[in-house]
Design a protein around this motif. Sequence first.
Motif, PDB file in Angstrom:
ATOM      1  N   ALA A 160       0.826  -1.210   0.000  1.00  0.00           N
ATOM      2  CA  ALA A 160       0.000   0.000   0.000  1.00  0.00           C
ATOM      3  C   ALA A 160       0.855   1.253   0.000  1.00  0.00           C
ATOM      4  O   ALA A 160       0.527   2.247  -0.663  1.00  0.00           O
ATOM      5  N   ILE A 161       1.961   1.228   0.730  1.00  0.00           N
ATOM      6  CA  ILE A 161       2.875   2.373   0.745  1.00  0.00           C
ATOM      7  C   ILE A 161       3.438   2.603  -0.651  1.00  0.00           C
ATOM      8  O   ILE A 161       3.514   3.739  -1.142  1.00  0.00           O
ATOM      9  N   ARG A 162       3.801   1.521  -1.312  1.00  0.00           N
ATOM     10  CA  ARG A 162       4.333   1.634  -2.670  1.00  0.00           C
ATOM     11  C   ARG A 162       3.282   2.224  -3.621  1.00  0.00           C
ATOM     12  O   ARG A 162       3.583   3.101  -4.437  1.00  0.00           O
ATOM     13  N   LEU A 195      -0.476  10.223   2.664  1.00  0.00           N
ATOM     14  CA  LEU A 195      -1.044   8.959   3.118  1.00  0.00           C
ATOM     15  C   LEU A 195       0.061   7.922   3.291  1.00  0.00           C
ATOM     16  O   LEU A 195       0.066   7.162   4.278  1.00  0.00           O
ATOM     17  N   ALA A 196       1.010   7.893   2.365  1.00  0.00           N
ATOM     18  CA  ALA A 196       2.144   6.968   2.497  1.00  0.00           C
ATOM     19  C   ALA A 196       2.930   7.266   3.772  1.00  0.00           C
ATOM     20  O   ALA A 196       3.359   6.343   4.486  1.00  0.00           O
ATOM     21  N   ARG A 197       3.080   8.542   4.080  1.00  0.00           N
ATOM     22  CA  ARG A 197       3.783   8.936   5.309  1.00  0.00           C
ATOM     23  C   ARG A 197       3.040   8.433   6.547  1.00  0.00           C
ATOM     24  O   ARG A 197       3.652   7.950   7.509  1.00  0.00           O
ATOM     25  N   THR A 198       1.711   8.524   6.523  1.00  0.00           N
ATOM     26  CA  THR A 198       0.906   8.020   7.635  1.00  0.00           C
ATOM     27  C   THR A 198       1.084   6.514   7.788  1.00  0.00           C
ATOM     28  O   THR A 198       1.281   5.999   8.903  1.00  0.00           O
ATOM     29  N   PHE A 199       1.033   5.802   6.674  1.00  0.00           N
ATOM     30  CA  PHE A 199       1.223   4.348   6.726  1.00  0.00           C
ATOM     31  C   PHE A 199       2.592   3.988   7.294  1.00  0.00           C
ATOM     32  O   PHE A 199       2.735   3.020   8.052  1.00  0.00           O
ATOM     33  N   ARG A 200       3.600   4.750   6.910  1.00  0.00           N
ATOM     34  CA  ARG A 200       4.955   4.474   7.400  1.00  0.00           C
ATOM     35  C   ARG A 200       5.042   4.638   8.916  1.00  0.00           C
ATOM     36  O   ARG A 200       5.746   3.883   9.604  1.00  0.00           O
ATOM     37  N   GLU A 201       4.340   5.634   9.448  1.00  0.00           N
ATOM     38  CA  GLU A 201       4.376   5.840  10.900  1.00  0.00           C
ATOM     39  C   GLU A 201       3.723   4.675  11.640  1.00  0.00           C
ATOM     40  O   GLU A 201       4.191   4.262  12.700  1.00  0.00           O
TER      41      GLU A 201
END
Length: 564
Positions: A160-162, A195-201
Amino acid sequence: MPSPVQINWSVIDNPPLVLQRFPSRRSVVYGTKGIVSSSQPLATEAGLEILRKGGNAADAAVATSAALNVTEPSCCGIGGDAFCLFYDAKTKQVKALNGSGRSPEKLTLEYARSRGLTGHSIPTTDLNAVTVPGCAAAWVDTVEQFGSGKLSVADILAPAIRLAEEGVPVSEIHSYSWQRSENLIKNASPTLPNLARTFREVSEKGKDGFYKGRIAEAIVDLIQSKGGVMELEDLAKHETSFVEPIHYKYAGELKVYECPPNGQGITALIALGILESLQEQGIVKPLLEMEHNSPEYLHVLVETMRLAFADSQHYVADPDVAHIPVSEMLSKKYLDARAKLLNPTKTTPNVVHGNPVNSSDTVYFSVTDKWGNACSYIQSNYAGFGTAAIPKGCGFTLQNRGSGFVLQEGHANMLEGGKRPYHTIIPCMVTRNDDLFLSYGVMGGFMQPQGHVQVLLNILRGFTPQAALDAPRFCISAGSPETQNSSTGTPGDINSEVYFEEGIPEATINKLREMGHDARLATGFSRGMLGRGQVIQKINDASGQTVWAAGSDPRADGHAAAEI
């Protein structure tokens, strides 16, 4: 010499937005290992990627869930809630997870009234409709409690991050959701890099990455700036609930499982119980002997669902706050009494709830794995993009699930601080003699229990999983806030409008009108109200090997795909 053929490339690159009348024929997808069935192909692929890396059905479900936030944000996301049912093949047990959030502790009925909220419910764009988002915790807890143990949350969120970092195309039907919500979101479009940043956290810090720190602060800052009362403590104390699923035993050997209240899954179980009682008492002839989608058949199902909704909309609330008579509503004595209210030839006006003590936009997907486990998973923002409010730097919209509360003193589902509202999203699972039979669901507000009943009965007729989803459906209206009965908090003309999908003959609809139904025809994009389902069925072949058979709803953009 120029070609005489003139091609309008602008039309090809930007085709008109027209939903065709079931122009394609989908085949059942079969596999002997895992299968993922979802409403978006890229999300299905994300789940398959995790299965190929050794993850089980629960791991792949979380990967699919996160990818759906990227590919179908009008329906779901980390700013919303989630529920799941997990079938453990080793123990042959069905386990349930309630990932819904609670209202802020300071959000009282008195405060809502002081803000001028005098209607039946909190408006969907009012940020006091934001309950604590439960999805992030549900992802982490699903992996930790039901996962294989071979993959970390970071591994599972990687696809999902990708997708979020690289961007995704918008698919056909989902593009209509974007266009329909243009005015709502045009000043606050979700951004995928954030959103990717949120997923990473969440990948790096687990639940604390969402419920404490930067993201939590951004959520609270936004809500309080618009007159809301959510505080950091509301987020910090959020917990997923692992609950005992409820079930109804149908036709002797099938157990139909739903998550318990505060979800509306009990509606489907009540309906199945009434349908079984109707046949046992001889009030109607056996359902499977009736012609499929005939006026006689549809009438019985519609009237049964009306009775079931009358009960669930009155009694379903947060079980930590109000007593909900689940066992009484599913008792044979009560279901037999409710069945006797049904007239097999005409509608029953003014349906009201019984007294068992004395006598909803969403994505659903299903995943199975090579070990025989299954995960029936559902998540939602509630109404489309939810509130369409996006916390700064986070890339997701906040849900408006708090609109499910009733602004009426004394109602079981009345607004209170620290309480979970009536919840529409419900996964479903069916076992046969305790062995997995179906992992399935139908998304879409109050359509969901109606879809569970209709699709299950289609399967029991011998329809394949795909045919069971393809078949035209009906959807009875749950009643709008404007038609609510102010004395009971439930629809006064409960489920009066009934929408029948194109494909059901006009003569059938006319006959139903003669029987007293306010029958309407659903065509084009309005067919979205009939829900979008996914089904995976377990089949044992002659050699005893498990074969998964899957279908995916043609009313959505996705498909089922098998692991190889």
